[in-house]
Design a protein around this motif. Structure first.
Motif, mmCIF file in Angstrom:
data_model
loop_
_atom_site.group_PDB
_atom_site.id
_atom_site.type_symbol
_atom_site.label_atom_id
_atom_site.label_comp_id
_atom_site.label_asym_id
_atom_site.label_seq_id
_atom_site.Cartn_x
_atom_site.Cartn_y
_atom_site.Cartn_z
ATOM 1 N N ARG A 465 9.848 -3.938 4.367
ATOM 2 C CA ARG A 465 9.256 -5.250 4.642
ATOM 3 C C ARG A 465 9.675 -5.781 6.011
ATOM 4 O O ARG A 465 8.917 -6.456 6.697
ATOM 5 C CB ARG A 465 9.653 -6.237 3.543
ATOM 6 N N THR A 506 5.711 -6.554 -1.930
ATOM 7 C CA THR A 506 5.474 -7.645 -2.869
ATOM 8 C C THR A 506 4.004 -7.686 -3.257
ATOM 9 O O THR A 506 3.162 -7.001 -2.662
ATOM 10 C CB THR A 506 5.862 -8.986 -2.233
ATOM 11 N N ALA A 507 3.685 -8.524 -4.225
ATOM 12 C CA ALA A 507 2.293 -8.649 -4.664
ATOM 13 C C ALA A 507 1.400 -9.145 -3.523
ATOM 14 O O ALA A 507 0.280 -8.652 -3.339
ATOM 15 C CB ALA A 507 2.211 -9.594 -5.859
ATOM 16 N N ASP A 508 1.898 -10.111 -2.744
ATOM 17 C CA ASP A 508 1.098 -10.615 -1.624
ATOM 18 C C ASP A 508 0.913 -9.532 -0.572
ATOM 19 O O ASP A 508 -0.173 -9.403 0.022
ATOM 20 C CB ASP A 508 1.771 -11.834 -1.000
ATOM 21 N N GLU A 509 1.954 -8.753 -0.313
ATOM 22 C CA GLU A 509 1.847 -7.668 0.655
ATOM 23 C C GLU A 509 0.904 -6.581 0.155
ATOM 24 O O GLU A 509 0.144 -5.991 0.934
ATOM 25 C CB GLU A 509 3.230 -7.097 0.956
ATOM 26 N N ALA A 511 -1.665 -7.023 -1.611
ATOM 27 C CA ALA A 511 -3.026 -7.511 -1.404
ATOM 28 C C ALA A 511 -3.475 -7.261 0.030
ATOM 29 O O ALA A 511 -4.639 -6.909 0.279
ATOM 30 C CB ALA A 511 -3.099 -8.997 -1.741
ATOM 31 N N LEU A 512 -2.561 -7.425 0.992
ATOM 32 C CA LEU A 512 -2.902 -7.136 2.388
ATOM 33 C C LEU A 512 -3.192 -5.650 2.581
ATOM 34 O O LEU A 512 -4.120 -5.274 3.304
ATOM 35 C CB LEU A 512 -1.761 -7.574 3.309
#
Length: 686
Positions: A465, A506-509, A511-512
């Motif tokens: 990350r 992460t979940a947000d990452e 999604a990207l």
């Protein structure tokens, strides 16, 4: 001007395989000297010519088909029989690969109105060339001198003794063995000739592996779907994969998938592991054999020449040293130049345990697991930054040691090739998954230090990350790697798809990653490109610079499914079915997505079949059903996409440990599971 050797193209050849035996011929069945054609056993060309003529002419091809272990060719002797356009003298060839050899039946059938008189002639040659020499384009090797023993032809290749029988007494002409059969065929009559080629090993090699196609329990796997393309693709791919299975000569009870024919018909750490991993929903036999075969060859010492280190899993095992004269790449029979196979071995062990590999078999591999974990957190990280990385220090090994192992695969956004040492993003992600999974496994088996590995997994995930995210005008995305100076290799590549589902983002990452992976620059109608169209050096038919690899797209689909992007995963699965159908249900190693009359274009030198390509049907099933198994905890998760990619789907022959079960997903997404013990908790999620 010196002779220029080019790697032979394979896309227009008829290819059959049965374990350690493979046959390459023209689409008409002819094996012609001076080409890549031949019968290969243990990576040695034991037959370089098998040419059939009738009346002195080669028959003209009408149709041909090559499948797992067999091929058939229909041709016409156009200068014989009735005048006019209609072919009236057929020449049929039926080829079957057998243990260490080949049986070819040649049948001449007359449909002519009057008796046809001619001569059926079979010419055979052998040159004993090794596979590396042929792959390097040095195909025109001097023939071996045949000898005649009654009705048999005898040949002595460097590593094999070859015997040929074809009916009548042969003779030798200009270095070739010749069988001639004069015939007079009345209307409707036929002549049949059987050519039998057998081999025995003259010397031992580093991998005298025999076929293992009968070692897996896939016979009851049946797929039924609204999409009529899926079932035959699964059946043909599983048949191909079975014919790529080899028995470990160190313990013949264990089998692994050879990476692909003809170039990589042997044990490859990364390829064999991924093939076994993708096929886990159909049983753990292949995974167990692959794990043990690689564990027997796990590194025990430091050897820079072979890249061996204690605990490291091998990259490849060849019968002999690999490399053609005059070429820089020269590898020892047992070579360890891979940065990712060790983590992937751990991931396979953990996944096999979750799919029901018996506990005693898991425990037997714990010493190898400990050694692998020590490598992942020790020698595999040569610098203080805590990242897995590689560099070839010998000058004769692989420059790139991830799955994109061509020399030009690691590129900056402007097209510059990155300098080593390289830290691949997917290698770090594999390590995160391996360390976290090992922690779960060891804790379940009562180990004291399981928490140590969980902490290591969190540490590597944090480094991913912190170090690998970059940004362009489309937003943030994961770089393919870090280069020797620690700078991001910011070319946009499919590597990021391997990160999904590993726990490294992460979940947000995630999604990207999902958004960029399925953007127009990377997602083609037939799969995910290895490199984006807007990265410098993009080439839609480049080995790792814009082509599509079947397994790469399959892994991305599984990762999307795990992260909860079921519909995007289904889109990738549909793309793979489209390409598989276009290639007559036999995916090549790689291909170009740019269509040729609405079909993908083949990469001309691509292996076919390729193990992790064929095994991608496992990913199709996993993605369409959204399967996750946890046999030790008695839980099966079924999470199909909201929009079923293949309509209604029923899959029989799935394995919960040793128990066969079925899953049905109807057109509306309803799930029905049959055959599991009552003790299993089935969790259906949207």
């Amino acid at each position: 001007m010196p002779t220029r050797h080019r790697q032979p193209w394979l896309h227009d050849l008829a290819i059959t395989v049965r374990g350690n035996v493979t046959a390459l011929s023209g689409e008409d069945g002819q094996l012609l000297p001076g080409t890549a054609h031949g019968l290969y056993v243990d990576d040695e060309r034991v037959l370089s010519g098998l040419r059939v003529t009738v009346g002195g002419d080669e028959p003209s091809l009408v149709a041909g088909e090559a499948r797992a272990g067999r091929a058939q060719f229909l041709s016409s002797a156009r200068d014989l029989g009735n005048p006019g356009a209609d072919p009236t003298v057929e020449v049929r060839r039926s080829r079957e690969l057998v243990e260490a050899g080949l049986v070819e039946t040649i049948r001449v059938v007359s449909r002519a109105a009057t008796t046809v008189s001619s001569v059926l002639r079979v010419e055979l040659e052998a040159d004993g060339a090794d596979m590396a020499t042929v792959k390097a384009g040095q195909v025109d090797q001097p023939p071996l001198a045949p000898s005649v023993d009654g009705a048999r032809v005898l040949l002595e290749a460097p590593r094999h003794r070859v015997t040929v029988e074809a009916g009548a007494s042969p003779r030798v002409e200009a270095g070739a063995a010749v069988y001639e059969h004069p015939f007079d065929l009345p209307p409707g009559d036929s002549l049949e000739l059987v050519v039998r080629v057998g081999t025995t090993r003259r010397t031992e090699s580093a991998l005298d592996a025999d076929p293992g196609l009968d070692a897996v329990t896939w016979d009851d796997v049946v797929v039924e779907a609204d999409d009529p393309r899926l079932a035959p693709l699964v059946a043909e791919s599983m048949a191909d994969l079975r014919h790529l299975l080899l028995r470990d000569p160190l313990d013949r009870a264990d089998v692994f998938a050879a990476a692909g024919t003809p170039w990589y018909l042997t044990l490859f750490g990364r390829d064999s592991i991924w093939a076994a991993r993708l096929m886990l929903p159909f049983g753990t036999e292949l995974a167990a054999g692959t794990l043990r075969s690689l564990a027997r060859r796990q590194g025990t010492k430091d050897d820079p020449d072979s890249a061996e280190q204690p605990g490291k899993i091998a990259h490849e095992v060849r019968r002999t040293a690999y490399g053609a004269a005059g070429h820089a790449l020269q590898l020892p029979p047992l070579y360890y130049g891979t940065v990712d196979a060790t983590a992937l071995w751990v991931c396979l062990l953990v996944d096999a345990w979750r799919w029901g590999l018996p506990e005693d078999e898991v425990r037997a591999l714990l010493p190898n697991l400990d050694a692998a974990l020590d490598w992942l957190t020790g020698p595999g990280r040569p610098d203080t930054d805590g990242l897995l990385k590689y560099i070839d220090t010998t000058g004769h090994g692989l420059a790139n040691q991830g799955w994109k192992d061509s020399g030009d695969s690691m590129r900056m956004r402007d097209g510059r090739i990155a300098d080593a040492p390289i830290a691949l993003v997917e290698a770090q992600a594999y390590a995160v998954e391996a360390l976290a999974g090992a922690a779960d496994l060891l804790e379940a088996l009562g180990a004291d230090d399981a928490g140590r590995w969980a902490g290591q997994a969190q540490d590597v995930a944090a480094r991913v990350r912190d170090r690998f995210w970059v940004e362009d005008d489309q937003g943030r995305y994961l770089a393919m790697a870090l280069d020797g100076s620690g700078a991001p290799v910011d070319g946009v590549g499919s590597n990021m798809g391997h990160v999904l589902g590993t726990g490294a983002v992460t979940a947000d990452e995630a999604a990207l990653v999902a958004q960029r992976l399925t953007s127009p620059g990377l997602l083609d109608r037939f799969g995910v490109r290895t490199m984006s169209t807007d990265t410098g050096g993009f080439n839609p038919i480049g080995y790792h610079t814009g082509s599509i690899w079947t397994h790469d797209t399959a892994i991305a689909a599984v990762g999307l499914s795990r992260e909860g992007f079921g519909d995007l995963a289904g889109t990738l699965a549909q793309a793979l079915v489209g390409s598989g159908t276009a290639f007559d249900r036999r995916w090549p190693e790689l291909y170009s997505g740019l269509p040729v009359i609405e079909s993908p274009a083949p990469y001309p030198a691509s292996c076919r079949p390729q193990a992790w390509s064929a095994a991608s049907v496992g990913a199709l099933v996993t993605t369409a059903l959204g399967l996750r198994a946890d046999v030790p905890n008695g839980e099966l998760v079924v999470r199909p996409p909201a929009t079923p990619p293949f309509g209604s789907l029923r899959v029989r022959g799935l394995r919960w440990g040793a128990t066969s079960f079925s899953v049905v997903v109807d057109r509306d997404g309803g799930v029905h599971v049959e055959g599991l013990p009552d003790s299993v908790s089935v969790v259906v999620t949207a």
